[in-house]
Design a protein around this motif. Structure first.
Motif, mmCIF file in Angstrom:
data_model
loop_
_atom_site.group_PDB
_atom_site.id
_atom_site.type_symbol
_atom_site.label_atom_id
_atom_site.label_comp_id
_atom_site.label_asym_id
_atom_site.label_seq_id
_atom_site.Cartn_x
_atom_site.Cartn_y
_atom_site.Cartn_z
ATOM 1 N N ILE A 1 38.697 41.020 29.732
ATOM 2 C CA ILE A 1 38.487 39.596 29.465
ATOM 3 C C ILE A 1 37.348 39.105 30.352
ATOM 4 C CG2 ILE A 1 39.514 37.291 29.612
ATOM 5 C CD1 ILE A 1 42.251 38.653 29.143
ATOM 6 N N VAL A 2 36.332 38.501 29.733
ATOM 7 C CA VAL A 2 35.201 37.934 30.475
ATOM 8 C C VAL A 2 35.220 36.428 30.237
ATOM 9 C CG1 VAL A 2 32.720 38.005 30.896
ATOM 10 C CG2 VAL A 2 33.912 40.079 30.144
ATOM 11 N N GLU A 3 35.715 35.698 31.227
ATOM 12 C CA GLU A 3 35.980 34.264 31.094
ATOM 13 C C GLU A 3 35.925 33.629 32.481
ATOM 14 O OE1 GLU A 3 36.737 30.688 30.546
ATOM 15 O OE2 GLU A 3 37.093 31.712 28.621
ATOM 16 N N ASP A 4 35.102 32.578 32.661
ATOM 17 C CA ASP A 4 34.926 32.011 33.991
ATOM 18 C C ASP A 4 36.088 31.126 34.436
ATOM 19 O OD1 ASP A 4 33.840 30.107 31.988
ATOM 20 O OD2 ASP A 4 33.457 28.874 33.748
ATOM 21 N N ASP A 5 36.851 30.584 33.496
ATOM 22 C CA ASP A 5 38.012 29.763 33.833
ATOM 23 C C ASP A 5 39.221 30.672 34.033
ATOM 24 O OD1 ASP A 5 40.357 28.136 33.688
ATOM 25 O OD2 ASP A 5 39.198 26.555 32.724
ATOM 26 N N GLN B 1 28.033 39.346 37.123
ATOM 27 C CA GLN B 1 28.074 40.552 37.946
ATOM 28 C C GLN B 1 29.398 41.288 37.787
ATOM 29 O OE1 GLN B 1 27.223 39.970 42.112
ATOM 30 N NE2 GLN B 1 27.814 42.042 42.677
ATOM 31 N N GLU B 2 30.514 40.543 37.867
ATOM 32 C CA GLU B 2 31.822 41.182 37.700
ATOM 33 C C GLU B 2 31.952 41.801 36.315
ATOM 34 O OE1 GLU B 2 34.631 38.335 40.558
ATOM 35 O OE2 GLU B 2 34.906 38.342 38.389
ATOM 36 N N GLY B 3 31.467 41.073 35.306
ATOM 37 C CA GLY B 3 31.558 41.567 33.942
ATOM 38 C C GLY B 3 30.843 42.884 33.766
ATOM 39 N N GLU C 1 29.899 45.044 36.113
ATOM 40 C CA GLU C 1 30.500 46.102 36.938
ATOM 41 C C GLU C 1 31.760 46.657 36.293
ATOM 42 O OE1 GLU C 1 31.094 44.350 40.770
ATOM 43 O OE2 GLU C 1 29.004 44.651 41.403
ATOM 44 N N LEU C 2 32.626 45.763 35.800
ATOM 45 C CA LEU C 2 33.874 46.222 35.208
ATOM 46 C C LEU C 2 33.635 46.986 33.907
ATOM 47 C CD1 LEU C 2 36.333 43.259 35.880
ATOM 48 C CD2 LEU C 2 36.298 45.507 36.945
ATOM 49 N N ILE C 3 32.666 46.559 33.119
ATOM 50 C CA ILE C 3 32.353 47.279 31.885
ATOM 51 C C ILE C 3 31.825 48.671 32.205
ATOM 52 C CG2 ILE C 3 30.713 47.385 29.957
ATOM 53 C CD1 ILE C 3 31.169 44.395 29.568
ATOM 54 N N GLU C 4 30.946 48.766 33.194
ATOM 55 C CA GLU C 4 30.375 50.065 33.554
ATOM 56 C C GLU C 4 31.436 51.018 34.098
ATOM 57 O OE1 GLU C 4 27.320 48.831 36.221
ATOM 58 O OE2 GLU C 4 25.819 48.597 34.640
ATOM 59 N N VAL C 5 32.384 50.484 34.885
ATOM 60 C CA VAL C 5 33.404 51.332 35.500
ATOM 61 C C VAL C 5 34.545 51.642 34.532
ATOM 62 C CG1 VAL C 5 35.169 51.443 37.303
ATOM 63 C CG2 VAL C 5 32.895 50.562 37.842
ATOM 64 N N LEU C 6 35.046 50.595 33.843
ATOM 65 C CA LEU C 6 36.243 50.748 33.008
ATOM 66 C C LEU C 6 35.939 51.187 31.584
ATOM 67 C CD1 LEU C 6 38.165 47.541 34.151
ATOM 68 C CD2 LEU C 6 38.434 49.875 35.007
ATOM 69 N N GLN C 7 34.768 50.796 31.073
ATOM 70 C CA GLN C 7 34.367 51.077 29.690
ATOM 71 C C GLN C 7 35.513 50.801 28.707
ATOM 72 O OE1 GLN C 7 31.958 54.505 28.933
ATOM 73 N NE2 GLN C 7 30.921 54.388 30.889
ATOM 74 N N PRO C 8 35.869 49.537 28.561
ATOM 75 C CA PRO C 8 36.991 49.161 27.685
ATOM 76 C C PRO C 8 36.665 49.393 26.213
ATOM 77 C CG PRO C 8 35.780 47.210 28.350
ATOM 78 C CD PRO C 8 35.198 48.361 29.125
ATOM 79 N N PRO D 1 28.613 29.492 34.229
ATOM 80 C CA PRO D 1 27.663 28.854 35.150
ATOM 81 C C PRO D 1 26.423 29.707 35.404
ATOM 82 C CG PRO D 1 29.910 28.684 35.997
ATOM 83 C CD PRO D 1 29.961 29.613 34.823
ATOM 84 N N ASP D 2 26.588 31.039 35.366
ATOM 85 C CA ASP D 2 25.486 31.925 35.753
ATOM 86 C C ASP D 2 24.915 32.739 34.603
ATOM 87 O OD1 ASP D 2 27.794 33.444 35.462
ATOM 88 O OD2 ASP D 2 27.188 34.918 36.966
ATOM 89 N N MET D 3 25.406 32.545 33.382
ATOM 90 C CA MET D 3 24.862 33.336 32.268
ATOM 91 C C MET D 3 25.248 32.706 30.928
ATOM 92 S SD MET D 3 27.312 36.661 31.708
ATOM 93 C CE MET D 3 29.058 36.508 31.345
ATOM 94 N N ASN D 4 24.616 33.247 29.883
ATOM 95 C CA ASN D 4 24.953 32.878 28.515
ATOM 96 C C ASN D 4 25.652 34.077 27.871
ATOM 97 O OD1 ASN D 4 24.404 32.913 25.490
ATOM 98 N ND2 ASN D 4 23.753 30.835 26.001
#
Length: 233
Positions: free
Chosen positions: A10-14, A41-43, A45-52, A62-65
Motif C-alpha cells: 500500500i502506497v498512501e501518505d495518510d 522514498q519508502e515506496g 525502497e519497499l518495491i525494490e526489496v519486496l517486489q509485491p 506531498p513529495d510526488m505525483n
C-alpha cells in the motif's frame, strides 16, 4: 498444493487511510499486505526489496505525483500490477492512469463492497494468468477473453446487474458451480454460500439467462424433479 497469497504493498501518505485499506484487503481470502509506504522514498525502497504482486497507489502525495510513480513502476517492474485508490476525479488523470495499465481506479472514500469486488476480480485474473504462464506458451482467443473480459462475462450484455443481484454473491455462486462439473442444485449452492435456496436459485437463473450456466432436470431418489446447474461449455 495451496496457492500462495497475493502480496500487496500500500502506497498512501495518510496513515489512517492506509490502515483502513490494509484491513479491507485482509478481509479478502488470498491476500497479504507486505507493507505500507507513506512517501516516494519508502515506496521505491519497499518495491525494490519486496517486489509485491500488487500495489495500491494513491495519486496525491506531498513529495510526488502518483502518476509519475506509476510510470516508474512500469519502467522498472513490469510484473507488478497497480490499483489506483484516490480522490482524484479529473478525467485526464483517469485517462493517464488507464494508459499506465492500472487494473482498476477506485475513488475515495472507498466503499467496502466496491473494493472487495475489485479484489475478487483481480484474484481471479492473477491466478488465471499464472496458470496460463505455467501451462502454455501460445494462448487462444478463449484464454484471452477469460482474462480481459471477466467483468463483462458476469455482468451481462450491458455491464449492469439487475436489481437483487449483487456482484460478490454472483461471484460466489459462479465459483461454486465451476467446482461441481457434474452439476449442483440451488439448495446445495445455498448451503455452500450461506444463503437460502430461493436466493441461490435467483442467482443461478440469472447466470442461465446470460448463458454462463446451463440448467437441466434431474429426478431424485424420491422421483421429485430438480433443476441441476452446470457451467456452460
Amino acid at each position: 498444493m495451496m496457492a500462495r497469497n497475493i502480496q500487496v504493498l500500500i502506497v498512501e501518505d495518510d496513515k489512517r487511510i492506509a490502515e483502513i485499506n490494509r484491513r479491507f484487503v485482509e478481509k479478502v481470502e488470498g491476500y497479504e499486505v507486505m507493507g505500507i509506504a507513506t512517501n516516494e522514498q519508502e515506496g521505491k525502497e519497499l518495491i525494490e526489496v519486496l517486489q509485491p504482486d500488487l500495489v495500491l497507489l494513491d495519486i496525491y502525495f506531498p513529495d510526488m505525483n502518483g502518476l509519475q510513480f506509476l510510470k516508474w513502476i512500469r519502467e522498472h517492474f513490469t510484473n507488478i500490477d497497480i490499483i489506483m485508490i484516490t480522490a482524484a476525479r479529473e478525467i485526464d488523470t483517469l485517462k493517464q492512469a488507464m494508459h499506465g495499465g492500472v487494473f482498476d481506479y477506485i475513488i475515495k472514500p472507498i466503499m467496502l463492497d466496491r473494493f472487495t469486488e475489485t479484489l475478487v476480480r483481480y484474484k481471479e485474473y492473477y491466478y488465471k494468468m499464472h496458470e496460463l504462464m505455467k501451462e502454455k506458451e501460445i494462448i487462444g482467443q478463449e484464454d484471452i477473453d477469460q482474462l480481459i473480459q471477466r467483468e463483462q462475462m458476469i455482468s451481462g450484455t450491458d455491464g449492469q446487474l439487475p436489481k437483487g443481484i449483487h456482484p460478490l454473491t454472483l461471484e460466489k455462486v459462479l465459483a461454486v458451480v465451476k467446482r461441481y462439473e457434474n452439476g449442483i442444485t440451488a439448495e446445495e449452492v445455498g448451503k455452500l454460500i450461506g444463503a437460502s435456496r430461493t436466493t441461490s436459485r435467483r442467482y443461478l437463473e440469472y447466470l442461465v439467462s446470460i448463458s454462463q450456466v446451463a440448467a437441466d432436470i434431474s429426478y431424485g431418489t424420491v422421483g421429485r424433479p430438480e433443476r441441476i446447474y452446470k457451467l456452460k461449455r
